[in-house]
Design a protein around this motif. Structure first.
Motif: not given
Length: 556
Positions: A368-391
């Protein structure tokens, strides 16, 4: 003797003066909207008590602070007490979905923590979405009564908070960028205590920060970088500054005419009014030594000596070039812990956990993005996803399915980190933590990467101070580089800049049970996923264990 208690309550629109010599200091604040005028434009912003920047919290070392936050805006809110160690008080740390669920509209939450073994300058700010663009303020921690500064006492102290300003609503700026998959617009101005100073095509009335001094007197400047996305230079024309503390930790004093300060960092510096009577420019400008776009505006104010004629011209100063890497290197290399008998540098010498964390940006597919891709950031190739319950809640109450404890201690597929990078720039998404035993010692090497563009990363660790034992350019060499580590008097911090196309190493002791966020303090990188968390297990007995959550902990 019992610790003095400061009760700080965020509920009303008025700031009541602290009761002198009282055992309880009561402040009343409120999270509210306010219409703010900057750059000849007006927009509603989220504030505490209608103030921008927000009110300063004052306390002494080892005081307990109690803060009741009431949310009167349409956004969910949390407050993070940046740099406060939060010993066994992780429930009060504040990052949304890490240690707490956010405070919904119309509800409140009480933060309760003790300022154990800390003195100096820190900051508080919102820790959800991009609300810290306007929701921030200073924390001033004075030494215990009767304990002097380890440097000559200044005649006066001044708080100077550096920030960024967008003409548009910052939540709309980042939301639109995330939907499009591209970097967000940079800010429209930098600010000093909320003001950019005169700007082109805009009246300068009421937009400049002024500092009034008396000849011969010494002032301690408590500098805070509350900017969202930019590392900054700070200068005062014609004057030298003596750095004596960073991130609420004393340093060996050194003189400089330019202070380099990253988002989330604080610096205390002594200014002696030793120049001729007159007006002198105060200025801040951005640092960026790569191709990444920055807000290239210079915010200004004026230092004015007592007795200066109103029409006296202002003495100017030349700011470093935007890409002045030698200036930042010289400043960072000058920082050393005081390492005295009273304030020793307790650097871990034996290491239980050694991590190499490759940090940077990548590109993931996005239909759904303009160029068919999205810029992301990561640590050790993991882009962290916030959970729906606090860790922290999931950890303490053993709620399954919220996270896994398999965060990689090293890059899963090593490559030339500061070179061309791998052909596949895609990252994996996950909510992963790294588990640490109580009181274990940790070494983390942050390895910058250049997959899209190399960039300096100001990285912040919650719940701990750490020692910055080494840094360098290129790829970290695990055999040669540790031999050059400073294990005697490295600077103690909570946030450090990982140099562009380089690495930085830290050490700390995991003596604080709970779940602790680690992330880039460039908010755009945090939003993109450059974040992770350490899970520190309980030790033995109640004094080494996390207590139950407060009864008013917000629910998700």
């Amino acid at each position: 003797m019992a610790c003095r208690v400061k009760a700080v309550v965020l509920v009303a629109a008025l700031l009541f003066p602290a009761m002198v010599e009282s055992m309880v200091r009561l402040y009343k604040f409120s999270v509210v909207m306010k219409n703010a005028t900057r750059l000849c434009a007006s927009k509603p912003i989220v504030t505490v008590n209608g103030k921008f920047p927000g009110p300063t919290l004052y306390a002494r070392e080892d005081d307990t602070v109690i803060v009741r936050v009431v949310n009167h805006v349409q956004h969910n809110i949390t407050i993070h007490w940046h740099g406060v160690r939060q010993l066994r008080t992780g429930w009060a740390d504040g990052p949304a979905y890490i240690t707490q669920c956010p405070i919904p509209t119309g509800q409140s939450y009480i933060y309760n923590f003790t300022l154990t073994g800390q003195r100096g300058t820190l900051l508080w700010h919102a820790h959800i979405n991009w609300l810290r663009a306007t929701v921030y303020g200073a924390i001033v921690i004075l030494p215990k009564r009767g304990i002097p500064y380890p440097f000559p006492k200044p005649d006066k102290e001044e708080i100077i908070i550096l920030g960024e300003w967008w003409k548009s609503d910052t939540e709309a700026v980042i939301n639109q960028a995330m939907q499009a998959g591209v970097p967000p617009n940079v800010s429209d101005a930098h600010t000093i205590n909320g003001h950019p100073g005169p700007v082109p095509n805009c009246s300068s009335q009421g937009t400049e920060t002024g500092l009034h001094v008396e000849s011969g007197k010494t002032y301690m400047l408590r500098l805070i970088n509350a900017a969202l996305n930019e590392e900054l230079f700070f200068k005062i024309a014609g004057h030298q500054l003596t750095v004596v503390e960073v991130d609420a930790s004393y340093t060996k004093p050194f003189k400089t005419d330019t202070i380099f300060i990253a988002p989330g960092q604080t610096t205390n510096a002594l200014l002696t009014a030793d120049q001729d009577t007159g007006k002198y420019l105060i200025a801040i400008s951005p640092f960026m030594d790569t191709i990444v776009a920055v807000d290239n505006q210079t915010a200004i104010g004026t230092l004015r000596y007592e007795g200066t004629h109103p029409f006296t011209p202002t003495s100017l100063t030349a700011m470093p070039p935007t890409n002045a890497t030698p200036v930042t290197t010289s400043f960072v290399d000058s920082l050393r812990s005081l390492n005295s008998i009273k304030y020793p540098a307790k650097v871990p010498l034996k290491i239980d956990h050694s991590l190499l964390l490759a940090i940077g940006v990548g590109v993931n597919p996005c239909a759904t993005c303009v160029n068919g891709s999205r810029v992301v950031a990561d640590i050790n190739n993991v882009s962290f996803v916030l959970p729906v319950t606090a860790l922290l809640q999931a950890h303490y109450y053993k709620i399954s399915g919220v996270y896994t404890d398999d965060f990689p201690a090293n890059p899963p597929n090593p490559y030339n980190y500061t070179g061309a990078g791998p052909a596949n720039m895609q990252t994996m998404n996950g909510t992963k933590v790294y588990r640490l035993g109580y009181n274990s010692t940790v070494q983390v090497v942050f390895q910058g990467t250049g997959i899209i563009a190399p960039e300096s990363h100001p990285t912040h660790l919650h719940g701990f101070n750490f020692y910055a034992v080494g840094k360098g350019l290129g790829n970290f060499d695990s055999e040669k580089d540790p031999k050059k580590f400073n294990l005697v008097d490295p600077v103690e911090r909570n946030t450090l800049s990982v140099p562009t196309s380089g690495w930085a190493a830290i050490r700390f002791r995991a003596d604080n049970p709970g779940v602790w966020f680690l992330h880039c303090h460039l908010e755009v990188h945090t939003t993109w996923g450059l974040k992770m968390a350490f899970l520190v297990e309980n030790g033995e007995g109640p004094s080494q264990s996390l207590p139950p959550s407060p009864s008013d902990l917000p629910k998700c």
